[in-house]
Design a protein around this motif. Structure first.
Motif, PDB file in Angstrom:
ATOM      1  N   VAL A 393       0.847  -1.209   0.000  1.00  0.00           N
ATOM      2  CA  VAL A 393       0.000   0.000   0.000  1.00  0.00           C
ATOM      3  C   VAL A 393       0.873   1.246   0.000  1.00  0.00           C
ATOM      4  O   VAL A 393       0.639   2.185  -0.775  1.00  0.00           O
ATOM      5  CB  VAL A 393      -0.935  -0.001   1.229  1.00  0.00           C
ATOM      6  CG1 VAL A 393      -1.679   1.321   1.329  1.00  0.00           C
ATOM      7  CG2 VAL A 393      -1.936  -1.155   1.137  1.00  0.00           C
ATOM      8  N   LEU A 394       1.884   1.270   0.853  1.00  0.00           N
ATOM      9  CA  LEU A 394       2.764   2.437   0.935  1.00  0.00           C
ATOM     10  C   LEU A 394       3.577   2.599  -0.338  1.00  0.00           C
ATOM     11  O   LEU A 394       3.755   3.724  -0.837  1.00  0.00           O
ATOM     12  CB  LEU A 394       3.694   2.283   2.144  1.00  0.00           C
ATOM     13  CG  LEU A 394       4.675   3.427   2.399  1.00  0.00           C
ATOM     14  CD1 LEU A 394       3.962   4.771   2.486  1.00  0.00           C
ATOM     15  CD2 LEU A 394       5.481   3.163   3.676  1.00  0.00           C
ATOM     16  N   ASP A 395       4.054   1.509  -0.894  1.00  0.00           N
ATOM     17  CA  ASP A 395       4.855   1.557  -2.118  1.00  0.00           C
ATOM     18  C   ASP A 395       4.062   2.161  -3.272  1.00  0.00           C
ATOM     19  O   ASP A 395       4.520   3.089  -3.953  1.00  0.00           O
ATOM     20  CB  ASP A 395       5.319   0.147  -2.483  1.00  0.00           C
ATOM     21  CG  ASP A 395       6.486   0.134  -3.459  1.00  0.00           C
ATOM     22  OD1 ASP A 395       7.012   1.220  -3.778  1.00  0.00           O
ATOM     23  OD2 ASP A 395       6.871  -0.959  -3.897  1.00  0.00           O
ATOM     24  N   ILE A 396       2.862   1.652  -3.493  1.00  0.00           N
ATOM     25  CA  ILE A 396       2.047   2.146  -4.609  1.00  0.00           C
ATOM     26  C   ILE A 396       1.621   3.589  -4.365  1.00  0.00           C
ATOM     27  O   ILE A 396       1.573   4.406  -5.296  1.00  0.00           O
ATOM     28  CB  ILE A 396       0.834   1.225  -4.826  1.00  0.00           C
ATOM     29  CG1 ILE A 396       1.309  -0.153  -5.318  1.00  0.00           C
ATOM     30  CG2 ILE A 396      -0.150   1.827  -5.829  1.00  0.00           C
ATOM     31  CD1 ILE A 396       0.213  -1.181  -5.467  1.00  0.00           C
ATOM     32  N   ASP A 397       1.369   3.950  -3.115  1.00  0.00           N
ATOM     33  CA  ASP A 397       1.021   5.334  -2.792  1.00  0.00           C
ATOM     34  C   ASP A 397       2.182   6.268  -3.107  1.00  0.00           C
ATOM     35  O   ASP A 397       1.991   7.347  -3.695  1.00  0.00           O
ATOM     36  CB  ASP A 397       0.646   5.442  -1.315  1.00  0.00           C
ATOM     37  CG  ASP A 397       0.069   6.795  -0.960  1.00  0.00           C
ATOM     38  OD1 ASP A 397      -1.114   7.035  -1.298  1.00  0.00           O
ATOM     39  OD2 ASP A 397       0.787   7.631  -0.365  1.00  0.00           O
ATOM     40  N   GLY A 448      -3.688   5.924  10.158  1.00  0.00           N
ATOM     41  CA  GLY A 448      -4.794   5.168   9.585  1.00  0.00           C
ATOM     42  C   GLY A 448      -4.444   3.765   9.145  1.00  0.00           C
ATOM     43  O   GLY A 448      -5.331   2.904   9.043  1.00  0.00           O
ATOM     44  N   HIS A 449      -3.169   3.507   8.878  1.00  0.00           N
ATOM     45  CA  HIS A 449      -2.782   2.198   8.357  1.00  0.00           C
ATOM     46  C   HIS A 449      -1.925   1.363   9.312  1.00  0.00           C
ATOM     47  O   HIS A 449      -2.009   0.129   9.292  1.00  0.00           O
ATOM     48  CB  HIS A 449      -2.005   2.357   7.047  1.00  0.00           C
ATOM     49  CG  HIS A 449      -2.827   2.837   5.901  1.00  0.00           C
ATOM     50  ND1 HIS A 449      -3.153   4.179   5.721  1.00  0.00           N
ATOM     51  CD2 HIS A 449      -3.410   2.175   4.875  1.00  0.00           C
ATOM     52  CE1 HIS A 449      -3.892   4.303   4.633  1.00  0.00           C
ATOM     53  NE2 HIS A 449      -4.070   3.104   4.099  1.00  0.00           N
ATOM     54  N   VAL A 450      -1.094   2.010  10.111  1.00  0.00           N
ATOM     55  CA  VAL A 450      -0.151   1.296  10.968  1.00  0.00           C
ATOM     56  C   VAL A 450      -0.627   1.240  12.413  1.00  0.00           C
ATOM     57  O   VAL A 450      -0.625   0.181  13.033  1.00  0.00           O
ATOM     58  CB  VAL A 450       1.247   1.954  10.907  1.00  0.00           C
ATOM     59  CG1 VAL A 450       2.218   1.242  11.854  1.00  0.00           C
ATOM     60  CG2 VAL A 450       1.783   1.923   9.481  1.00  0.00           C
ATOM     61  N   ASP A 451      -1.068   2.390  12.938  1.00  0.00           N
ATOM     62  CA  ASP A 451      -1.503   2.442  14.331  1.00  0.00           C
ATOM     63  C   ASP A 451      -2.979   2.091  14.502  1.00  0.00           C
ATOM     64  O   ASP A 451      -3.463   1.997  15.634  1.00  0.00           O
ATOM     65  CB  ASP A 451      -1.232   3.829  14.919  1.00  0.00           C
ATOM     66  CG  ASP A 451       0.257   4.093  15.106  1.00  0.00           C
ATOM     67  OD1 ASP A 451       1.013   3.106  15.222  1.00  0.00           O
ATOM     68  OD2 ASP A 451       0.673   5.264  15.120  1.00  0.00           O
ATOM     69  N   SER A 452      -3.678   1.920  13.408  1.00  0.00           N
ATOM     70  CA  SER A 452      -5.078   1.484  13.428  1.00  0.00           C
ATOM     71  C   SER A 452      -5.204   0.266  12.524  1.00  0.00           C
ATOM     72  O   SER A 452      -4.405   0.094  11.596  1.00  0.00           O
ATOM     73  CB  SER A 452      -6.005   2.592  12.908  1.00  0.00           C
ATOM     74  OG  SER A 452      -5.855   3.777  13.649  1.00  0.00           O
ATOM     75  N   PRO A 453      -6.201  -0.596  12.777  1.00  0.00           N
ATOM     76  CA  PRO A 453      -6.415  -1.718  11.855  1.00  0.00           C
ATOM     77  C   PRO A 453      -6.617  -1.200  10.433  1.00  0.00           C
ATOM     78  O   PRO A 453      -7.437  -0.304  10.202  1.00  0.00           O
ATOM     79  CB  PRO A 453      -7.676  -2.384  12.404  1.00  0.00           C
ATOM     80  CG  PRO A 453      -7.669  -2.050  13.861  1.00  0.00           C
ATOM     81  CD  PRO A 453      -7.118  -0.652  13.941  1.00  0.00           C
ATOM     82  N   ALA A 454      -5.848  -1.720   9.502  1.00  0.00           N
ATOM     83  CA  ALA A 454      -5.882  -1.221   8.128  1.00  0.00           C
ATOM     84  C   ALA A 454      -7.107  -1.734   7.382  1.00  0.00           C
ATOM     85  O   ALA A 454      -7.439  -2.919   7.450  1.00  0.00           O
ATOM     86  CB  ALA A 454      -4.615  -1.643   7.389  1.00  0.00           C
ATOM     87  N   ILE A 456      -8.054  -1.961   3.711  1.00  0.00           N
ATOM     88  CA  ILE A 456      -7.461  -1.808   2.384  1.00  0.00           C
ATOM     89  C   ILE A 456      -8.485  -2.097   1.296  1.00  0.00           C
ATOM     90  O   ILE A 456      -9.099  -3.166   1.285  1.00  0.00           O
ATOM     91  CB  ILE A 456      -6.244  -2.746   2.215  1.00  0.00           C
ATOM     92  CG1 ILE A 456      -5.231  -2.512   3.334  1.00  0.00           C
ATOM     93  CG2 ILE A 456      -5.593  -2.540   0.853  1.00  0.00           C
ATOM     94  CD1 ILE A 456      -4.112  -3.538   3.374  1.00  0.00           C
ATOM     95  N   ASP A 457      -8.651  -1.168   0.387  1.00  0.00           N
ATOM     96  CA  ASP A 457      -9.505  -1.364  -0.778  1.00  0.00           C
ATOM     97  C   ASP A 457      -8.622  -1.925  -1.897  1.00  0.00           C
ATOM     98  O   ASP A 457      -7.943  -1.177  -2.599  1.00  0.00           O
ATOM     99  CB  ASP A 457     -10.140  -0.039  -1.206  1.00  0.00           C
ATOM    100  CG  ASP A 457     -11.144  -0.188  -2.353  1.00  0.00           C
ATOM    101  OD1 ASP A 457     -11.024  -1.173  -3.110  1.00  0.00           O
ATOM    102  OD2 ASP A 457     -12.025   0.685  -2.487  1.00  0.00           O
ATOM    103  N   PHE A 458      -8.620  -3.237  -2.048  1.00  0.00           N
ATOM    104  CA  PHE A 458      -7.710  -3.863  -3.011  1.00  0.00           C
ATOM    105  C   PHE A 458      -8.113  -3.572  -4.457  1.00  0.00           C
ATOM    106  O   PHE A 458      -7.241  -3.530  -5.335  1.00  0.00           O
ATOM    107  CB  PHE A 458      -7.635  -5.366  -2.759  1.00  0.00           C
ATOM    108  CG  PHE A 458      -6.919  -5.711  -1.488  1.00  0.00           C
ATOM    109  CD1 PHE A 458      -5.543  -5.631  -1.412  1.00  0.00           C
ATOM    110  CD2 PHE A 458      -7.631  -6.086  -0.347  1.00  0.00           C
ATOM    111  CE1 PHE A 458      -4.870  -5.934  -0.233  1.00  0.00           C
ATOM    112  CE2 PHE A 458      -6.970  -6.393   0.830  1.00  0.00           C
ATOM    113  CZ  PHE A 458      -5.588  -6.312   0.896  1.00  0.00           C
TER     114      PHE A 458
END
Length: 593
Positions: A393-397, A448-454, A456-458
């Motif tokens: 997710v981070l890479d594509i962002d 929103g992604h690391v400290d909270s349950p992620a 993900i809209d795949f």
């Protein structure tokens, strides 16, 4: 006089500071899994010396109780006189010293835990991870060490450490290098090769259906890919150790080597071989990520206690993520094979209710205590798959926001260049790197992604790089109770009951034994027993709990006989294709150029 006294003390301290700690291991009863260890510590003037065996080994974030195999602990002074000692905790022996002396400690080790990859001896080999064999003292942890093995004549010894003066003797700069440089000794195959001026060895213990030439070819290609992410290599020599076992499996990264274990018949098929070479890629990547740089909580290693970090998802999950990048770019793995593996990872994530409960930072911190099984799947995630997906997710962002100019690889390059050991890194360091690379503040993304349950809209995520996540044509809806059962002979036993699913809501739990559905005996598997029903049907389940027959009613839910798959978008735009190439380093599968 005072000046002479000071000089004498300094000289004594200097001599002690550069004295070696010498280890020897004698294996005379390999068939009984026994080895005799002797450790010689330099002269000490302390009132007592605490001598410890690690409680865990690097690469496995779990207390392993390694001291339980130690017997016949026997410390002596330089003249061989016995010294008083007492055990003060589960893995610490305190040796009392009346006058300054060198200390020699002998003890026996029982080594019969192959799958833990810490200690194993049998009549054909020994796998020696210092964590399971060699005690240390914090007082001499930074001193040079030597290791001498007395093993059967036909055995060969291989390690990432340098040889001392024979094939069974090794040396290391200190205990930290020793504990991260396992030794494989025994009856084995040894193959050497050289790539770009660096030396490599492949040592294989055990017979199996492996193809050595294929392994060597792909390992040679794999080790050229370090510069895909990093600017340099942190080693001059590296050893791939492979165990073809009677069932044990797994792998562990080390400073200058890796140990990979697979059942002896799990190398031959393409799927099994990809499992092997993907593992090799994973451990190879660890040579940088974890062994060259790692989170603060693991710097330096505390060998007798849990080492907490909220960034294990980077240490392990990002390593899993990069596996396919190296394999695809080197031509070892096809894009279709990559899509197949990614499909499994995504579907496993979606079928894990714990993703809605535990964040990546929480599962990182709790890795030492997280339990598996049904409760773990319902209420936890794991650092490997969750970290891999967050890395994607981070890479594509990053790629999307910088038009392909910045990727997650650049983040790890910066970690390697700026946070090499003995330094560590924390969350602020990663956020600072992200801002320096992009000019953007990633704090909200992190929250929103690391400290909270992620969440993900795949569909949206994969569409950015010209991929589709869709159900295969011909997939059919089937009835389900949202549970997994194992055939234990006469009855089906529930092994996983999905939190919030129909079985869960009705009151079924793990270890319930399913007897019948609508009074018809269930004797093969749940899927075949539910084939005559439709989603939405109400059924009566007869089951056994605590040896008593019980019944309940539940409503069947809808599942599909084929899961969704990652495939290439036949209509991908030029922008999507360009982003795919920036992401994976190869052309989009449907690029006609």
């Amino acid at each position: 006089m005072k000046k002479l006294l000071v000089l004498s003390i300094c000289a004594a301290l200097s001599a002690s500071a550069f004295a070696d700690v010498n280890y020897s291991l004698s294996i005379e009863q390999p068939q009984h899994h026994l080895g005799d260890v002797r450790v010689q510590f330099p002269k000490s003037a302390q009132a007592h010396l605490d001598i410890k065996l690690p409680s865990w080994r690097t690469g496995r974030y779990e207390i392993l109780n390694l001291a339980n195999g130690v017997r016949y602990f026997n410390p002596t002074d330089k003249e061989g006189n016995p010294l008083k000692w007492e055990k003060i905790d589960h893995s610490t022996w305190r040796v009392h010293i009346d006058t300054p002396t060198e200390i020699s400690v002998g003890y026996q080790v029982y080594a019969n835990e192959l799958g833990k990859r810490a200690r194993h001896i049998d009549d054909s080999h020994a796998f020696i991870d210092a964590s399971g064999f060699f005690m240390f003292s914090e007082s001499f942890r930074q001193e040079p060490v030597t290791v001498n093995l007395d093993v059967p004549k036909q055995w060969r010894s291989v390690s990432g450490m340098d040889n001392l003066d024979s094939t069974h003797s090794f040396k290391a700069a200190n205990y930290d290098v020793l504990v991260d440089s396992p030794i494989e000794t025994g009856i084995n195959q040894l193959h050497s090769f050289n790539v770009d001026g660096r030396e490599y060895e492949l040592v294989i213990w055990g017979e199996g259906n492996y193809d050595v030439e294929l392994m060597l070819r792909d390992l040679k290609n794999l080790v050229t890919t370090g510069n895909v992410i990093w600017d340099s290599y942190p080693y001059e020599r590296y050893v791939f150790m492979v165990h073809a076992t009677s069932g044990a499996g797994g792998a562990t990264e080390h400073l200058n080597s890796t140990i990979i274990q697979r059942p002896r018949d799990r190398f031959g098929s393409r799927e099994d071989y990809l499992g092997f070479i993907s593992t090799a890629a994973h451990e190879f990547i660890h040579t940088w990520n974890v062994k060259a740089y790692r989170p603060n909580g693991l710097v330096p290693y505390d060998y007798t206690n849990m080492n907490y970090s909220r960034l294990l998802w980077i240490a392990e999950g990002s390593t899993s993520y990069f596996e396919d990048h190296l394999l695809v770019r080197s031509g070892i793995e096809t894009t279709d094979e990559f899509f197949k593996g990614l499909t499994k990872t995504i579907n496993r994530h979606l079928q894990t209710p714990g993703r809605e409960v535990q964040s990546a930072s929480e599962t990182s911190f709790d890795k030492w205590i997280n339990q598996g099984g049904d409760h773990g799947r319902n209420y936890s995630t794991n650092i490997y798959s969750e970290g891999s997906l967050l890395s994607m997710v981070l890479d594509i962002d990053l790629l999307e926001k910088t038009a392909g100019k910045v990727s997650y690889r650049d983040v790890h390059k910066a970690l390697y260049n700026n946070h090499k050991l003995p330094a560590g890194f924390d969350e602020k360091d990663v956020l600072s790197i992200l801002q320096n690379l992009t000019g953007l503040d990633y704090s909200d993304w992190w929250e929103g992604h690391v400290d909270s349950p992620a969440n993900i809209d795949f569909d949206e995520l994969l569409n950015k790089v010209g991929l589709i996540f869709e159900r295969p044509k011909g997939a059919e809806a089937i009835a389900s109770i949202d549970a997994v059962a194992k055939n234990t002979g006469q009855l089906l036993t529930l092994t996983h009951v999905q939190r919030g699913g129909s079985a869960w809501k009705a009151g079924l739990t793990t270890n319930d034994k399913i007897v019948a559905i609508n009074k018809l005996h269930v004797n093969k598997d749940l899927k075949s027993s539910l084939e005559t029903f439709k989603p939405g049907d109400k059924v009566v389940i007869d089951f056994i709990r605590r040896d008593a027959l019980q019944s309940l009613t539940l409503v069947l839910t809808e599942k599909f006989d084929k899961p969704k798959k990652v495939t290439a978008n036949l209509q991908a735009s030029e922008k999507q294709k360009a982003l795919f190439k920036a992401w994976m380093g190869v052309e989009h599968p449907n690029d006609t150029k």
